[in-house]
Design an enzyme around this catalytic site. Structure first.
Site, PDB file in Angstrom:
ATOM      1  N   PRO A 190     -42.819 -17.460   9.869  1.00 53.22           N
ATOM      2  CG  PRO A 190     -44.169 -15.530   9.947  1.00 53.22           C
ATOM      3  CD  PRO A 190     -43.141 -16.181   9.243  1.00 53.22           C
TER       4      PRO A 190
ATOM      5  CB  CYS B 296     -50.163 -20.620  13.697  1.00 51.01           C
ATOM      6  SG  CYS B 296     -50.263 -18.807  13.322  1.00 51.01           S
TER       7      CYS B 296
ATOM      8  CB  ALA C 264     -49.258 -14.954  13.280  1.00 51.70           C
TER       9      ALA C 264
ATOM     10  CD  GLN D 228     -46.530 -13.107  10.664  1.00 47.16           C
ATOM     11  OE1 GLN D 228     -47.125 -14.119  11.264  1.00 47.16           O
ATOM     12  NE2 GLN D 228     -46.589 -13.062   9.324  1.00 47.16           N
TER      13      GLN D 228
ATOM     14  CE1 TYR E 198     -55.834 -15.222   9.950  1.00 44.76           C
ATOM     15  CE2 TYR E 198     -53.734 -15.198   8.771  1.00 44.76           C
ATOM     16  CZ  TYR E 198     -54.796 -15.891   9.440  1.00 44.76           C
ATOM     17  OH  TYR E 198     -54.675 -17.120   9.282  1.00 44.76           O
TER      18      TYR E 198
ATOM     19  NE  ARG F 252     -44.831 -14.578   4.900  1.00 40.06           N
ATOM     20  CZ  ARG F 252     -44.835 -15.832   5.035  1.00 40.06           C
ATOM     21  NH1 ARG F 252     -45.739 -16.698   6.002  1.00 40.06           N
ATOM     22  NH2 ARG F 252     -43.859 -16.468   4.387  1.00 40.06           N
TER      23      ARG F 252
ATOM     24  NE  ARG G  15     -46.312 -26.219   3.058  1.00 39.61           N
ATOM     25  CZ  ARG G  15     -46.904 -26.247   1.955  1.00 39.61           C
ATOM     26  NH1 ARG G  15     -47.863 -26.960   1.743  1.00 39.61           N
ATOM     27  NH2 ARG G  15     -46.595 -25.473   0.997  1.00 39.61           N
TER      28      ARG G  15
END
Ligand code: NDP
Ligand code: FNR
Length: 367
Positions: free
Chosen positions: A23, A25, A57, A99, A183, A231, A327
């Protein structure tokens, strides 16, 4: 055939290879609804050649977003837009994953490129964050969250289950719960963020209760034949690495008993000033391998695995079942093709659609 390009079956789902896009964002949604950006972005990743593409996410409630631009899945309009995203990923030959997330005390933030910090409390675009304890993350997230009541906790767990039902109906075939990166779920587990005196804080058994109950709530609604995954931030790299890893092993073992199918080992990101060994190539691999061997769960890892030889070696040695490459997929959505070529695979363009594949098989110059 190289290990990286072997198909991978988990439950009733078969990935065409061992490459997954984890994932990421995009912070580009309006009211949590996916738009053109998401459709084109995920369609490109879906046809890029990876076996699995996990949508970023996606918040289970409005308050669970990191920024106002996060995707959401707490209403039907959001789910309908996500159904198009799932279909676009699948049309490219990848398995669509999602996710589910709740930002906890990092909620109400600016997009990274607009500050990468929490908005001021009086900013009309922000909202009050909630967390296990009234403790701010610190650094760029200075605002003190509200301590969640037991009713708040039950509500979030209902939100995760409702979100999973919507995700299934939207066509997602791989479910990942975001229990990492500082989180909400990770802050329940972390003794640095969780100072509760009730059944959800204190001992390891209490700090892990939120995750265990949330997993059970999703397990009850997510079908048995599709992968249910987590995760998890398995260590903070803050000097207590071994103790944290032992808790992660215990938790992974428990998750497996409770019906979890797969674990992605990531970083806690709950404490400010951690010493993550960024320069150490493949630093998450030994941790993932150890958790996998102890718990019996198939594992994934990310963080700097976008070098094809490294990814190939990690899978060939059995350290991880899937390589999460993030990335490098932003740099090149066809990273799998690039990796296949670099590794000398027999038909490197095999996973690409015919309008690309035909030319890339025929000519090699210029790519
Ligand atoms: P930060 O982005 O504030 O990162 C925490 C610390 O880790 C900082 O010192 C940062 O260095 C360093 N760091 C982070 N990533 C890297 C890297 N790849 N290489 C070298 N140093 C790094 O914390 P966040 O909690 O916001 O994000 C943690 C990670 O999770 C980031 O890598 C981010 O890309 C990723 N992320 C996760 C999201 C999610 O899970 N929903 C959403 C977006 C990003 P410095 O201060 O130099 O940046
Ligand atoms: C991320 N990451 C991330 N992680 C996560 O669990 N949920 C998310 O939504 C995001 N979002 C996100 C956005 C962007 C732009 C980046 C770069 C990263 C972390 C990501 O999935 C991955 O674990 C890391 O980027 C490390 O992998 P690489 O980039 O080294 O291959």
């Amino acid at each position: 055939m190289s290990a990286l390009f072997q198909p991978y079956q988990l439950k009733s789902v078969t990935l065409r290879n061992r490459i997954a896009v984890p994932p990421m964002c995009q912070y580009s949604a309006i009211d949590g609804v996916a738009g053109d950006w998401h459709l084109t972005h995920y369609a490109a990743l879906g046809r890029g050649g990876a076996g699995l593409v996990i949508v970023e996410a996606t918040a289970v409630s409005a308050e669970g977003r990191i920024t106002p631009g996060d995707l959401g899945i707490w209403n039907d309009a959001q789910a309908a837009a996500l159904a198009q995203v799932a279909a676009a990923i699948k049309a490219g030959g990848a398995v669509p994953g999602i996710q589910l997330a709740h930002a906890g005390r990092k909620a109400g933030s600016n997009r990274p490129w607009e500050g990468d910090d929490q908005m001021a409390a009086d900013d009309p675009r922000t909202w009050q964050a909630k967390a296990p304890s009234a403790l701010a993350h610190g650094a760029n997230w200075p605002r003190t969250p509200l301590e969640m009541s037991v009713d708040d906790i039950a509500q979030v767990q209902c939100d995760f289950a409702a979100a999973a039902v919507r995700a299934l109906a939207a066509g997602f075939e791989w479910m990942e719960l975001h229990f990492a990166h500082g989180y909400l779920a990770q802050t329940f587990l972390s003794p640095y963020a969780n100072r509760r005196g009730d059944d959800y804080g204190g001992s390891y058994a209490n700090r892990s209760r939120f995750m265990i109950e949330t997993l059970a709530a999703v397990r009850a609604v997510w079908p048995d034949h599709l992968p249910l995954t987590v995760r998890l931030g398995v260590t903070e790299f803050n000097g207590h690495d071994e103790a944290e890893l032992l808790e992660a092993i215990a938790l992974a073992t428990r998750f497996r008993q409770d019906g979890l199918d797969f674990l992605d080992a990531s970083i806690g990101f709950t404490v400010v000033g951690a010493s993550v060994p960024w320069q150490q190539t493949g630093f998450m691999l030994p941790l993932a391998e150890r958790i996998g061997r102890a718990s019996g769960l198939p594992m994934a890892a990310s963080w700097g695995l976008g070098e094809p030889e490294l990814a190939q070696r990690a899978v060939a040695r059995g350290q991880i079942a899937l390589v999460m490459v993030a990335r490098a997929h932003l740099a090149n959505p066809h990273w799998s093709f690039h990796a296949a070529r670099k590794l000398g695979a027999a038909e490197p363009a095999a996973a690409l659609p015919p309008p690309y594949r035909y030319w890339l098989e025929r000519y090699t110059a210029g790519d």
